[in-house]
Design an enzyme around this catalytic site. Structure first.
Site, mmCIF file in Angstrom:
data_model
loop_
_atom_site.group_PDB
_atom_site.id
_atom_site.type_symbol
_atom_site.label_atom_id
_atom_site.label_comp_id
_atom_site.label_asym_id
_atom_site.label_seq_id
_atom_site.Cartn_x
_atom_site.Cartn_y
_atom_site.Cartn_z
ATOM 1 N N TYR A 54 -1.949 -0.299 9.776
ATOM 2 C CA TYR A 54 -2.030 -0.826 8.408
ATOM 3 C C TYR A 54 -0.749 -0.506 7.644
ATOM 4 C CZ TYR A 54 -3.940 -1.593 3.708
ATOM 5 O OH TYR A 54 -4.154 -2.040 2.431
ATOM 6 N N SER A 58 0.844 -1.190 0.000
ATOM 7 C CA SER A 58 0.000 0.000 0.000
ATOM 8 C C SER A 58 0.875 1.234 0.000
ATOM 9 C CB SER A 58 -0.900 0.018 1.242
ATOM 10 O OG SER A 58 -1.573 1.258 1.366
ATOM 11 N N LYS A 109 2.110 -3.112 6.052
ATOM 12 C CA LYS A 109 2.463 -3.152 4.635
ATOM 13 C C LYS A 109 3.945 -2.849 4.416
ATOM 14 C CE LYS A 109 -1.582 -4.277 3.099
ATOM 15 N NZ LYS A 109 -1.810 -5.596 2.461
ATOM 16 N N TYR A 127 -17.354 4.972 1.495
ATOM 17 C CA TYR A 127 -17.361 6.292 2.122
ATOM 18 C C TYR A 127 -17.041 7.394 1.104
ATOM 19 C CZ TYR A 127 -12.212 6.228 2.161
ATOM 20 O OH TYR A 127 -10.888 6.204 1.803
#
Length: 255
Positions: free
Chosen positions: A161, A148, A165, A201
């Protein structure tokens, strides 16, 4: 249908939706037999397999909840059981680690349990799925990790997160050196924002979506197929001379 992956066996974790689904469908169009890994959404996984079949491809679903004790052993046992009709010898050519758990908390608000779960799914599972895959993975095979942009661009609200990654990128580098003598390439693909079901979203907030698109050099947010095409290149013979790399797949975000 292309013949770029004809006769190859590919495994895609998190293959029931989003980038995973787009990758599985692309692999199947290129001629591969595809194992569609999923953890919870059986309906979506079966739908992916059916869509591939209707298009003339070959695929089967493999159910395992990653991030739980013994997940790697269970995954490959489920692969052997579900793929018996397609993969008699249990061998594979391509392994794509796409399954991931998100986290949207800054450090001050991050529960330890959430951190542990993110690391279990995003780091530990790929490590040990790969370890157990090594005897199955044919020489000149491919391992592709979905990283990511959060691993390289400061994102305090994506801390756990992004850390997970970044660990996957280091895993990519070390594994590329380790498996290079076998002709196996190992690369990471690092998307920016991709419009999958996890991006609802943004669909609900066009103003926010426009703000995010303004950060992208190419002027739009990504689609799953944009990333799947890069993965397909790395998986093909055309990607044979690329290894140990983190490929930016963000359309030029935050340049």
């Amino acid at each position: 249908m292309s013949a770029a992956l004809q006769g190859k066996v590919a495994v895609v974790t998190g293959g029931s939706h989003g980038i995973g689904r787009a990758t599985a469908e692309r692999f199947a169009r290129d001629g591969a037999i595809v194992a569609v890994g999923y953890g919870h959404d059986e309906v979506a996984a079966r739908d992916t397999v059916e869509r591939i079949g209707k298009d003339g491809g070959r695929a089967f679903a493999v159910h395992t909840e990653l991030g739980t004790p013994g997940d790697a052993e269970r995954f490959w046992a489920a692969f052997d059981e579900a793929g018996r009709e397609f993969v008699a010898d249990g061998k594979i050519d391509i392994l794509v680690h796409n399954a991931a758990k998100g986290s949207f908390a800054r450090l001050a608000d991050l529960p330890e349990e959430e951190f542990d779960q993110v690391m279990a799914v995003n780091v530990k599972a790929p490590f040990f799925l790969t370890k157990l895959a090594l005897p199955r993975l044919r020489d000149n095979g491919r391992i592709i990790n979905l990283a990511s942009l959060a691993a390289t661009v400061g994102s305090p609200e994506l801390l756990a997160y992004g850390v997970s990654k970044a660990a996957l990128n280091t895993f990519t580098l070390d594994l590329a050196l380790d498996l290079g003598p076998r002709g196996i390439t190992v690369n990471s693909v690092a998307p920016g924002i991709v419009m999958t079901r996890n991006s609802q979203y943004l669909r609900d907030n066009p103003e926010l979506a426009a703000q995010q698109a303004d950060r992208v050099a190419l002027g739009r947010l990504g689609e799953a197929e944009d990333v799947a095409d890069i993965i397909a290149f790395l998986a093909s013979d055309q990607g044979r001379w690329v290894t140990g790399q983190v490929i930016d797949a963000s359309g030029g975000t935050a340049l």
